[in-house]
Write a protein that holds these residues in place. Sequence first.
Motif, PDB file in Angstrom:
ATOM      1  N   ARG A   1       0.835  -1.207   0.000  1.00 40.48           N
ATOM      2  CA  ARG A   1       0.000   0.000   0.000  1.00 40.48           C
ATOM      3  C   ARG A   1       0.864   1.248   0.000  1.00 40.48           C
ATOM      4  O   ARG A   1       0.627   2.191  -0.736  1.00 40.48           O
TER       5      ARG A   1
ATOM      6  N   PHE B   1      -1.716  -0.527  -4.746  1.00 43.24           N
ATOM      7  CA  PHE B   1      -3.176  -0.497  -4.671  1.00 43.24           C
ATOM      8  C   PHE B   1      -3.646   0.943  -4.844  1.00 43.24           C
ATOM      9  O   PHE B   1      -3.250   1.840  -4.112  1.00 43.24           O
ATOM     10  N   GLN B   2      -4.521   1.168  -5.790  1.00 42.42           N
ATOM     11  CA  GLN B   2      -5.020   2.516  -6.037  1.00 42.42           C
ATOM     12  C   GLN B   2      -6.230   2.830  -5.167  1.00 42.42           C
ATOM     13  O   GLN B   2      -6.506   3.985  -4.886  1.00 42.42           O
ATOM     14  N   SER B   3      -6.979   1.806  -4.756  1.00 43.23           N
ATOM     15  CA  SER B   3      -8.198   2.065  -3.987  1.00 43.23           C
ATOM     16  C   SER B   3      -7.949   2.093  -2.487  1.00 43.23           C
ATOM     17  O   SER B   3      -8.783   2.606  -1.741  1.00 43.23           O
ATOM     18  N   ALA B   4      -6.836   1.577  -2.000  1.00 37.15           N
ATOM     19  CA  ALA B   4      -6.538   1.558  -0.576  1.00 37.15           C
ATOM     20  C   ALA B   4      -5.578   2.709  -0.258  1.00 37.15           C
ATOM     21  O   ALA B   4      -4.548   2.872  -0.873  1.00 37.15           O
ATOM     22  N   LYS B   5      -5.980   3.532   0.705  1.00 35.34           N
ATOM     23  CA  LYS B   5      -5.124   4.663   1.063  1.00 35.34           C
ATOM     24  C   LYS B   5      -4.580   4.526   2.450  1.00 35.34           C
ATOM     25  O   LYS B   5      -4.993   3.896   3.298  1.00 35.34           O
TER      26      LYS B   5
END
Length: 75
Positions: free
Chosen positions: A66, A71-75
Amino acid sequence: MASGTLAKSQLWGLLAKRLWIHIVGAFIVSLGVSALCKFGVAEPRKKAYADFYRNYDSMKGFEEMRKAGIFQSAK
C-alpha cells in the motif's frame, strides 16, 4: 548333394522381441525421470513455499504494498 529342411530365419520374431525390449526400457526411463522431477523439483519447491509462509505476515506485506502505491483504492 544333401537335401534337408532349411533352418528358420533368425529374423523370425525379431520385431516383437525388439519392441518388448524398447517398451520395458522406455518404462524404466520414464520412472527415473518422474522420480527425478519429484525429488529434484517438486519436493524442494514445496519446502521453499513452506519455509516462506511459515514466517509470512500478510498484513505487513499489505502495508508495504500500500505504501509503495500498488493499490489505487486503498489509502
